[in-house]
Design a protein around this motif. Sequence first.
Motif, PDB file in Angstrom:
ATOM      1  N   LYS A  87       0.925  -1.325   0.016  1.00 38.99           N
ATOM      2  CA  LYS A  87      -0.137  -0.061  -0.219  1.00 38.99           C
ATOM      3  C   LYS A  87       0.801   1.203   0.131  1.00 38.99           C
ATOM      4  N   PRO A  88       0.409   2.434  -0.549  1.00 44.09           N
ATOM      5  CA  PRO A  88      -0.869   2.659  -1.320  1.00 44.09           C
ATOM      6  C   PRO A  88      -1.186   1.761  -2.599  1.00 44.09           C
ATOM      7  N   ILE A  89      -1.961   0.917  -2.880  1.00 46.25           N
ATOM      8  CA  ILE A  89      -2.399   0.292  -3.946  1.00 46.25           C
ATOM      9  C   ILE A  89      -1.927   0.614  -5.293  1.00 46.25           C
ATOM     10  N   SER A  90      -2.308   2.091  -5.472  1.00 49.01           N
ATOM     11  CA  SER A  90      -1.886   2.755  -6.882  1.00 49.01           C
ATOM     12  C   SER A  90      -0.521   2.781  -6.937  1.00 49.01           C
ATOM     13  N   GLN A  91       0.159   3.006  -6.100  1.00 45.88           N
ATOM     14  CA  GLN A  91       1.697   3.086  -6.301  1.00 45.88           C
ATOM     15  C   GLN A  91       2.133   1.588  -6.551  1.00 45.88           C
ATOM     16  N   TRP A  92       1.802   0.634  -5.818  1.00 44.23           N
ATOM     17  CA  TRP A  92       2.082  -0.738  -6.279  1.00 44.23           C
ATOM     18  C   TRP A  92       2.040  -1.293  -7.445  1.00 44.23           C
ATOM     19  N   ILE A  93       0.613  -0.759  -8.218  1.00 44.25           N
ATOM     20  CA  ILE A  93       0.410  -0.956  -9.441  1.00 44.25           C
ATOM     21  C   ILE A  93       1.133  -0.295 -10.685  1.00 44.25           C
ATOM     22  N   PHE A 413      -5.213  14.556  -9.724  1.00 43.38           N
ATOM     23  CA  PHE A 413      -5.926  14.446  -8.360  1.00 43.38           C
ATOM     24  C   PHE A 413      -5.965  13.154  -7.774  1.00 43.38           C
ATOM     25  N   ALA A 414      -6.675  12.298  -8.688  1.00 49.41           N
ATOM     26  CA  ALA A 414      -6.825  10.664  -8.431  1.00 49.41           C
ATOM     27  C   ALA A 414      -5.479   9.945  -9.372  1.00 49.41           C
ATOM     28  N   PRO A 415      -5.384   8.781  -9.085  1.00 48.23           N
ATOM     29  CA  PRO A 415      -4.394   8.057  -9.794  1.00 48.23           C
ATOM     30  C   PRO A 415      -4.985   7.347 -11.180  1.00 48.23           C
ATOM     31  N   PHE A 416      -6.428   7.024 -10.968  1.00 45.00           N
ATOM     32  CA  PHE A 416      -7.074   6.283 -12.075  1.00 45.00           C
ATOM     33  C   PHE A 416      -8.351   7.052 -12.446  1.00 45.00           C
ATOM     34  N   ASN A 417      -8.871   6.790 -13.667  1.00 45.62           N
ATOM     35  CA  ASN A 417     -10.127   7.369 -13.984  1.00 45.62           C
ATOM     36  C   ASN A 417     -11.009   6.336 -13.249  1.00 45.62           C
ATOM     37  N   VAL A 418     -12.636   6.822 -13.381  1.00 49.31           N
ATOM     38  CA  VAL A 418     -13.566   5.799 -12.726  1.00 49.31           C
ATOM     39  C   VAL A 418     -13.493   4.432 -13.749  1.00 49.31           C
ATOM     40  N   PRO A 419     -13.571   3.349 -13.192  1.00 46.09           N
ATOM     41  CA  PRO A 419     -13.332   2.200 -14.052  1.00 46.09           C
ATOM     42  C   PRO A 419     -14.419   2.146 -14.795  1.00 46.09           C
ATOM     43  N   HIS A 420     -13.967   1.571 -16.064  1.00 49.50           N
ATOM     44  CA  HIS A 420     -14.841   1.062 -16.909  1.00 49.50           C
ATOM     45  C   HIS A 420     -15.003  -0.435 -17.090  1.00 49.50           C
ATOM     46  N   VAL A 421     -16.008  -1.108 -17.268  1.00 44.21           N
ATOM     47  CA  VAL A 421     -16.372  -2.413 -17.505  1.00 44.21           C
ATOM     48  C   VAL A 421     -16.833  -3.019 -18.715  1.00 44.21           C
ATOM     49  N   SER A 422     -16.061  -4.294 -19.001  1.00 43.95           N
ATOM     50  CA  SER A 422     -16.232  -4.606 -20.453  1.00 43.95           C
ATOM     51  C   SER A 422     -17.474  -5.598 -20.372  1.00 43.95           C
ATOM     52  N   THR A 530      -1.913   9.271  -0.527  1.00 50.06           N
ATOM     53  CA  THR A 530      -3.283   8.919  -0.538  1.00 50.06           C
ATOM     54  C   THR A 530      -4.033   9.297  -1.811  1.00 50.06           C
ATOM     55  N   ASP A 531      -3.127  10.354  -2.438  1.00 49.40           N
ATOM     56  CA  ASP A 531      -3.820  10.810  -3.668  1.00 49.40           C
ATOM     57  C   ASP A 531      -2.592  11.567  -4.542  1.00 49.40           C
ATOM     58  N   HIS A 532      -2.876  12.292  -5.272  1.00 45.22           N
ATOM     59  CA  HIS A 532      -1.773  13.153  -6.107  1.00 45.22           C
ATOM     60  C   HIS A 532      -1.741  14.552  -5.717  1.00 45.22           C
ATOM     61  N   SER A 533      -2.597  15.038  -4.561  1.00 44.63           N
ATOM     62  CA  SER A 533      -2.454  16.389  -4.231  1.00 44.63           C
ATOM     63  C   SER A 533      -1.320  16.509  -3.506  1.00 44.63           C
ATOM     64  N   LEU A 534      -0.929  18.063  -3.401  1.00 49.31           N
ATOM     65  CA  LEU A 534       0.175  18.294  -2.442  1.00 49.31           C
ATOM     66  C   LEU A 534       0.192  17.582  -1.309  1.00 49.31           C
ATOM     67  N   ALA A 535       1.336  17.231  -0.883  1.00 46.27           N
ATOM     68  CA  ALA A 535       1.372  16.579   0.605  1.00 46.27           C
ATOM     69  C   ALA A 535       1.302  17.700   1.704  1.00 46.27           C
ATOM     70  N   HIS A 536       1.266  18.651   1.501  1.00 45.53           N
ATOM     71  CA  HIS A 536       0.980  20.108   2.501  1.00 45.53           C
ATOM     72  C   HIS A 536       0.243  20.984   1.540  1.00 45.53           C
ATOM     73  N   PRO A 537      -0.948  21.594   2.312  1.00 47.44           N
ATOM     74  CA  PRO A 537      -1.525  22.627   1.667  1.00 47.44           C
ATOM     75  C   PRO A 537      -0.449  23.730   1.422  1.00 47.44           C
ATOM     76  N   LEU A 538      -0.794  24.374   0.064  1.00 43.29           N
ATOM     77  CA  LEU A 538       0.127  25.405  -0.488  1.00 43.29           C
ATOM     78  C   LEU A 538      -0.048  26.759   0.492  1.00 43.29           C
ATOM     79  N   LEU A 539       0.947  27.144   1.246  1.00 42.70           N
ATOM     80  CA  LEU A 539       0.769  28.381   1.949  1.00 42.70           C
ATOM     81  C   LEU A 539       1.758  29.470   1.036  1.00 42.70           C
TER      82      LEU A 539
END
Length: 554
Positions: A87-93, A413-422, A530-539
Amino acid sequence: MKINNNTLVTSFNSSTLFQGSQDMVSIELPLILLSFSFSTVLLTALLFFLFVKNKSKPIGNKSKLPLPPGPKPWPIVGNLPEMLSNKPISQWIHNLMDEMNTEIACIRLGKVHVITVTSPELGREFLKKQDAIFSSRPICMAADLASNGYLSVALVPSGEQWKKMRRILASEVLSQAKHRWLQGKRDEEADNLVRYVYNQCKITMEGGVVNVRIATQHYCGNVIRKMIFGKRFFGKGMEDGGPGVEEEEHVAGLFTILRYLYAFGISDYLPCLRGFDIDGHVKIMKKALGTVRKYHDPEIDQRIGQWTEGSKKEKEDLLDVLITLKDIDGRPVLSAEEIKAQIVELMIATVDNPSNGVEWALAEMINQPQTIEKAIEELDRVVGKERLVQESDLPHLNYVKACAREAFRLHPFAPFNVPHVSLADTTVAGYFIPKGSHVLLSRPGLGRNPRVWEEPLKFKPERHLKDAGSEVGLSDPELKMFSFSTGRRGCAGVTLGSTMTAILLARLLQGFTWKFPPCVSSVDLREAQTDHSLAHPLLALAQPRLGENLYIAA
């Protein structure tokens, strides 16, 4: 077209990949158990029980063609043990695809084949050429909760409900006519944004330090609240124009929902576990949805009552539009539950991309002051300093939009799009894609693909200005970056999302100079885990750069 497995597609750091072997179960499983938390140990024991009880042939391949490359799956559970221990799973992938040097991978989770893609060509194959086959959504605990039992549009599997809600959204909510109708409400929130930031930085001659994340996220929250409910605040708000406790709680709930949608919940891949909240996602989602609906539902119920009793007669916002939709017999088209579900979805679809993109753009630009200078030069030339930039100016602000587009490319912001299912077995790039596969396009994998982009990790807005005379857009139908989806499941709110992003960045750049805070020499550009936002809010240190009358009149 065949994508060579030796193509390097991402620069993510590699991590050790656990490779299971069916004939080594008795040796490998105890090693896994030692590294898990107590709850994971219990889950692994259950998975082992299922494996022993259901020991049988692996899931068959109906085609002679191979599946896309991926780790060897365990019987029954697939690659769930590896998923749990990385974990995080997206990074593992992404690390896995990096190690395998592939732009397409197949990871089996339970009985589900999860197909991950970092190639624009393959992305177009899935979402454009074979769009009809990949037009459904997965059955997923978080999506079920967020859509109130699959009553909305974006999260709903293919079927009559999806067709109904898609038609309503396209024609009645996010049409060009409605976009123009609601411009006044967006203008009010752009003005409020300027006032709010001005109030943060007018105290001293040196300006003031502004939390850009608060400014951007609550601008987005204010816009969609105003468009749907006709109000900026659920409570009183703050005197300086900033969010009150209610708005802070509301926006935090929306971002929690976003982070747990399609978050690789165990029960989504092992249906026999759907009664157990093993990873805690159900509890978190229910709490966040309870918070959001605590503010939404009373507003919706009250408004329905006003229309029913006849005390309201004119449509003023999108809630009025949804309530007053009638069929040919004069009956309401939407139930109260459908309206509530669709409004939650509209909210979560609006707040993330513009706020995250503008925060990242400003962070990168502060580290590269020449980009701010170019944007200011364009704003002063096109708009001047005697009035505030308006939506009508945006077609002429290509450099400002290039900065926003570059932030979308480099920092989704997110590592992947909303999943599409075949919906059927098919073939893509010489690989067999089974019916029911979940297709995930990697946002950073597309946007940072070194085969497509020169210096992919560098923030360089100029790369989007190569076509002289053409207007810069924030979406990319060629999927060289993934800002807004395309195809049948494409984002219906591209115009709204693009407008909000561009005007937000333009107002911040036109209205204020932006520098490092005192005792800071550069902006920390690390990403959150947890996502691709800045680790700390921009000041950032902001100073007004226009006449005082413009801030007061805004």
